[in-house]
Motif scaffolding. Structure first.
Motif, PDB file in Angstrom:
ATOM      1  N   LYS A  33     -23.118  -8.114  40.139  1.00 32.53           N
ATOM      2  CA  LYS A  33     -21.874  -8.024  40.886  1.00 32.53           C
ATOM      3  C   LYS A  33     -21.674  -6.596  41.330  1.00 32.53           C
ATOM      4  CE  LYS A  33     -18.030  -8.121  38.593  1.00 32.53           C
ATOM      5  NZ  LYS A  33     -16.890  -8.592  37.764  1.00 32.53           N
ATOM      6  N   ALA A  34     -21.308  -6.392  42.600  1.00 38.62           N
ATOM      7  CA  ALA A  34     -21.013  -5.066  43.141  1.00 38.62           C
ATOM      8  C   ALA A  34     -19.927  -5.213  44.182  1.00 38.62           C
ATOM      9  CB  ALA A  34     -22.268  -4.440  43.748  1.00 38.62           C
ATOM     10  N   GLY A  35     -18.715  -4.801  43.837  1.00 32.13           N
ATOM     11  CA  GLY A  35     -17.600  -4.954  44.753  1.00 32.13           C
ATOM     12  C   GLY A  35     -17.326  -6.420  45.039  1.00 32.13           C
ATOM     13  N   ARG A  36     -17.339  -6.793  46.313  1.00 29.72           N
ATOM     14  CA  ARG A  36     -17.063  -8.167  46.713  1.00 29.72           C
ATOM     15  C   ARG A  36     -18.313  -9.039  46.741  1.00 29.72           C
ATOM     16  NH1 ARG A  36     -12.173  -9.241  49.370  1.00 29.72           N
ATOM     17  NH2 ARG A  36     -10.777  -7.440  49.541  1.00 29.72           N
ATOM     18  N   ILE A  37     -19.451  -8.474  46.445  1.00 31.09           N
ATOM     19  CA  ILE A  37     -20.717  -9.205  46.504  1.00 31.09           C
ATOM     20  C   ILE A  37     -21.163  -9.573  45.093  1.00 31.09           C
ATOM     21  CG2 ILE A  37     -23.138  -9.103  47.198  1.00 31.09           C
ATOM     22  CD1 ILE A  37     -22.339  -7.093  49.323  1.00 31.09           C
ATOM     23  N   ASP A  38     -21.635 -10.794  44.914  1.00 33.01           N
ATOM     24  CA  ASP A  38     -22.183 -11.210  43.630  1.00 33.01           C
ATOM     25  C   ASP A  38     -23.345 -12.157  43.883  1.00 33.01           C
ATOM     26  OD1 ASP A  38     -21.163 -14.230  43.244  1.00 33.01           O
ATOM     27  OD2 ASP A  38     -19.546 -13.060  44.138  1.00 33.01           O
ATOM     28  N   GLY A  39     -24.176 -12.341  42.881  1.00 34.62           N
ATOM     29  CA  GLY A  39     -25.312 -13.238  43.022  1.00 34.62           C
ATOM     30  C   GLY A  39     -26.143 -13.260  41.770  1.00 34.62           C
ATOM     31  N   GLY A  40     -27.273 -13.962  41.834  1.00 33.87           N
ATOM     32  CA  GLY A  40     -28.097 -14.025  40.640  1.00 33.87           C
ATOM     33  C   GLY A  40     -29.328 -14.887  40.823  1.00 33.87           C
ATOM     34  N   PHE A  41     -30.065 -14.991  39.721  1.00 30.26           N
ATOM     35  CA  PHE A  41     -31.298 -15.754  39.656  1.00 30.26           C
ATOM     36  C   PHE A  41     -31.300 -16.530  38.356  1.00 30.26           C
ATOM     37  CE2 PHE A  41     -35.571 -15.944  37.758  1.00 30.26           C
ATOM     38  CZ  PHE A  41     -36.236 -16.712  38.713  1.00 30.26           C
ATOM     39  N   MET A  42     -31.863 -17.744  38.371  1.00 28.29           N
ATOM     40  CA  MET A  42     -31.962 -18.537  37.152  1.00 28.29           C
ATOM     41  C   MET A  42     -33.295 -19.267  37.126  1.00 28.29           C
ATOM     42  SD  MET A  42     -29.537 -21.877  37.938  1.00 28.29           S
ATOM     43  CE  MET A  42     -28.157 -20.916  38.544  1.00 28.29           C
ATOM     44  N   ILE A  43     -33.775 -19.528  35.924  1.00 33.36           N
ATOM     45  CA  ILE A  43     -34.974 -20.331  35.745  1.00 33.36           C
ATOM     46  C   ILE A  43     -34.894 -21.006  34.383  1.00 33.36           C
ATOM     47  CG2 ILE A  43     -36.293 -18.380  34.783  1.00 33.36           C
ATOM     48  CD1 ILE A  43     -38.784 -19.603  36.127  1.00 33.36           C
ATOM     49  N   GLY A  44     -35.301 -22.273  34.320  1.00 30.93           N
ATOM     50  CA  GLY A  44     -35.247 -22.974  33.039  1.00 30.93           C
ATOM     51  C   GLY A  44     -35.301 -24.474  33.208  1.00 30.93           C
ATOM     52  N   TRP A  46     -35.612 -23.599  39.192  1.00 36.52           N
ATOM     53  CA  TRP A  46     -35.301 -22.202  39.369  1.00 36.52           C
ATOM     54  C   TRP A  46     -34.441 -22.070  40.618  1.00 36.52           C
ATOM     55  CZ3 TRP A  46     -36.641 -19.422  43.756  1.00 36.52           C
ATOM     56  CH2 TRP A  46     -37.649 -19.952  44.564  1.00 36.52           C
ATOM     57  N   GLY A  47     -33.634 -21.024  40.682  1.00 35.07           N
ATOM     58  CA  GLY A  47     -32.739 -20.923  41.820  1.00 35.07           C
ATOM     59  C   GLY A  47     -32.185 -19.533  42.027  1.00 35.07           C
ATOM     60  N   LEU A  48     -31.585 -19.352  43.195  1.00 34.10           N
ATOM     61  CA  LEU A  48     -30.931 -18.109  43.601  1.00 34.10           C
ATOM     62  C   LEU A  48     -29.543 -18.442  44.127  1.00 34.10           C
ATOM     63  CD1 LEU A  48     -33.883 -16.690  45.713  1.00 34.10           C
ATOM     64  CD2 LEU A  48     -33.238 -15.847  43.455  1.00 34.10           C
ATOM     65  N   ASN A  49     -28.609 -17.529  43.964  1.00 33.75           N
ATOM     66  CA  ASN A  49     -27.289 -17.702  44.558  1.00 33.75           C
ATOM     67  C   ASN A  49     -26.729 -16.339  44.964  1.00 33.75           C
ATOM     68  OD1 ASN A  49     -26.741 -17.417  41.469  1.00 33.75           O
ATOM     69  ND2 ASN A  49     -24.753 -17.009  42.408  1.00 33.75           N
ATOM     70  N   ALA A  50     -25.911 -16.330  46.004  1.00 33.31           N
ATOM     71  CA  ALA A  50     -25.269 -15.102  46.481  1.00 33.31           C
ATOM     72  C   ALA A  50     -23.929 -15.469  47.093  1.00 33.31           C
ATOM     73  CB  ALA A  50     -26.148 -14.398  47.503  1.00 33.31           C
ATOM     74  N   GLY A  51     -22.944 -14.595  46.915  1.00 34.02           N
ATOM     75  CA  GLY A  51     -21.615 -14.854  47.457  1.00 34.02           C
ATOM     76  C   GLY A  51     -20.931 -13.582  47.896  1.00 34.02           C
ATOM     77  N   TYR A  52     -19.965 -13.742  48.803  1.00 35.83           N
ATOM     78  CA  TYR A  52     -19.182 -12.612  49.305  1.00 35.83           C
ATOM     79  C   TYR A  52     -17.741 -13.042  49.476  1.00 35.83           C
ATOM     80  CZ  TYR A  52     -17.323  -9.082  52.480  1.00 35.83           C
ATOM     81  OH  TYR A  52     -16.547  -8.108  53.057  1.00 35.83           O
ATOM     82  N   GLY A  53     -16.801 -12.288  48.916  1.00 33.27           N
ATOM     83  CA  GLY A  53     -15.388 -12.572  49.044  1.00 33.27           C
ATOM     84  C   GLY A  53     -14.754 -11.697  50.103  1.00 33.27           C
ATOM     85  N   PHE A  54     -13.819 -12.265  50.851  1.00 30.52           N
ATOM     86  CA  PHE A  54     -13.159 -11.500  51.898  1.00 30.52           C
ATOM     87  C   PHE A  54     -11.661 -11.773  51.870  1.00 30.52           C
ATOM     88  CE2 PHE A  54     -14.589 -15.531  53.673  1.00 30.52           C
ATOM     89  CZ  PHE A  54     -13.458 -16.021  54.304  1.00 30.52           C
TER      90      PHE A  54
END
Length: 508
Positions: A242-253, A274-282
């Motif tokens: 997470k950095a400011g309004r941006i967040d995201g991540g990676f998962m595997i399992g 496995w997967g990736l996600n990213a988001g932005y708040g405004f």
């Protein structure tokens, strides 16, 4: 657990209060046709030198030893319990019994947290699966009890470690039809993970290993299955940033293979993901929103119809979502694309869901809403292609999960009301169509309710839902939910489906 929880119930008082966000998300949003988008994440680790930031609200002021005036915190439960943060409770922990449980000092820069939940629910299920298979016409009773503990080592402004354990015990009595794993699960580890956290400037990175609940976006791809008697968790390695309004991540399992015995759930190593996600708040406050993307690659055995047997399903799922609030307007739009292979067949599937509502400034605070869902269906079971949308770990379309989004088109207007403080009601009516007349009607778990060749009609049923909930206090909520689905004549013989439930939930 009941004896342990009783002092908290009494201490909280009987005066109605605004429903805790957790209970809204769990006992309302899981079932309502137009759920309010989750607010943008607010960092809870930025307590200044002069004030203590608390999750929600305020009660009577508390004066510390050095004369600072603090506020007694109100509970603010999250849909996923491990997302709660009580580091700021250090100076208010003696306010009441609840704050003492939420901040337990162990050593310098080490504290623990205790929490729990007890939900009692009575159900009626006549016409399950529209009359297919065993039936239960005289009701059942469910109990779900959860107890969790959390230990944090380190300061909020430096690297820290964490251990979290959540034990769940769920039972169902008197169910004479099919007792599934979502109804019965004796004491087991619903969650058990270790987490390392490193702050980086105004942001942070977390690495989490172990069994954990996952809820992302609108819970269309990953949902915790709150409505069922047993919740859902996954065995994962996750990296979250997470950095400011941006967040995201990676998962595997892997998902968890759930069983009905005691401490017998296991990792399903035959289901890889496995997967990736990213988001932005405004935006801010009443004029804010969020855009996000989720990509998941899965490899498991899956079947979708009675013509082709279950096969190795290597599926790619991409979700794009926009949700927000603009004054009285509330909106959410999500599109999901799926591709890959199911045995020898190529996958080409999709799902669209759009929800919107408008809230009026009038007595009872009416909220008019409209929801539209479109899940793709297979146009020809014998053409060597698979067009049926296959949800991964979704939120149910209704509380009881009678239907899945596979090959289903829904148009659903709704009306929400708030007649009194802490009380909310919701009414909705939905038309249900098969997207493809050559494909089946499916349950949420993917079981065939009506085969693709059972009728050449598209319209399947009309569904009516009424629900309500009342917050007795910040810890206790009571409510009911009813769902009646009138089966179209083209799909009879069969029974109309009725589901009714009353519940009381206590959480601390």
């Amino acid at each position: 657990m009941i004896a342990f929880m009783a002092p908290l119930v009494l201490a909280s008082g009987a005066a109605p209060a605004a429903p805790a966000p957790q209970e809204q998300a769990q006992e309302q949003d899981t079932r309502q046709p137009v759920p309010i988008p989750a607010p943008l994440p607010i960092p809870q680790d930025k307590a200044s030198a002069d004030t203590t930031q608390l999750p929600q609200g305020a009660r009577a002021p508390i004066v510390t030893w050095d004369g600072r005036v603090l506020q007694e915190p109100d509970p603010a439960f999250h849909p996923i319990n491990h997302e709660e943060n009580y580091a700021s409770f250090a100076e208010v922990r003696d306010a009441n019994l609840w704050t003492k449980l939420k901040y337990i000092p162990i050593a310098p820069d080490v504290y623990g947290t205790l929490g729990g939940e007890l939900r009692l629910r009575g159900e009626l299920r006549p016409g399950e699966r529209f009359g297919a298979g065993p039936q239960d016409d005289d009701g059942n009773f469910q109990i779900r009890a959860r107890l969790w503990g959390d230990v944090h080592i380190g300061r909020q402004d430096s690297a820290s470690l964490r251990a979290f354990v959540d034990i769940e015990h769920a039972t169902t009595t008197g169910l004479e039809s099919v007792e599934a794993i979502i109804d019965e699960g004796r004491a087991d580890f619903n969650q058990a993970f270790l987490e390392a956290r490193v702050p980086i400037g105004s942001g942070e990175i977390k690495a989490r290993v172990g069994r954990q609940e996952v809820g992302l976006g609108g819970y269309t791809v990953f949902d915790m299955r709150e409505g069922a008697n047993t919740r859902r968790s996954l065995d994962l390695v996750r990296v979250i940033g997470k950095a400011g309004r941006i967040d995201g991540g990676f998962m595997i399992g892997h998902p968890v293979t759930e069983r009905k015995g005691t401490f017998d759930d296991a990792t399903n190593t035959d289901y890889d993901l496995w997967g990736l996600n990213a988001g932005y708040g405004f935006g801010e406050g009443a004029h804010s929103g969020r855009v996000e993307a989720i990509f998941v690659a899965t490899d498991a055995m899956r079947g979708f119809d009675s013509v082709n047997p279950a096969a190795r399903d290597e599926r790619r799922t991409l979700s794009l979502r926009l949700a927000g609030i603009d004054g009285p307007w509330n909106y959410s739009l999500e599109g999901i694309r799926q591709w890959g292979t199911n045995g020898p067949r190529d996958i080409d599937a999709y799902y669209l869901t759009a929800q919107g509502s408008y809230s009026f400034k009038a007595a009872w605070k009416p909220q008019l809403g409209l929801r539209f869902d479109l899940g793709s269906g297979d146009k020809d079971p014998n053409d060597g292609k698979l067009g049926t949308y296959g949800p991964l770990f979704p939120r149910p379309l209704t509380y009881n999960g009678d239907l899945g989004p596979h090959n289903l088109t829904i148009l659903q207007p709704s009306l929400g009301l708030a007649p009194a403080k802490g009380l909310s009601l919701n009414l909705s009516m939905a038309g249900l169509w098969r997207t493809s007349v050559h494909d089946a009607v499916y349950s949420l778990g993917g079981a065939v309710i009506r085969s693709g060749d059972s009728s050449d009609a598209r319209y399947f049923a009309t569904r009516y839902s009424v629900s309500g909930r009342y917050a007795l206090n910040p810890f206790t909520t009571i409510g009911f939910y009813t769902n009646y689905s009138d089966l179209a004549d083209a799909f009879k013989p069969g029974r109309d489906l009725f589901y009714g439930a009353t519940y009381v939930t206590f959480r601390f």
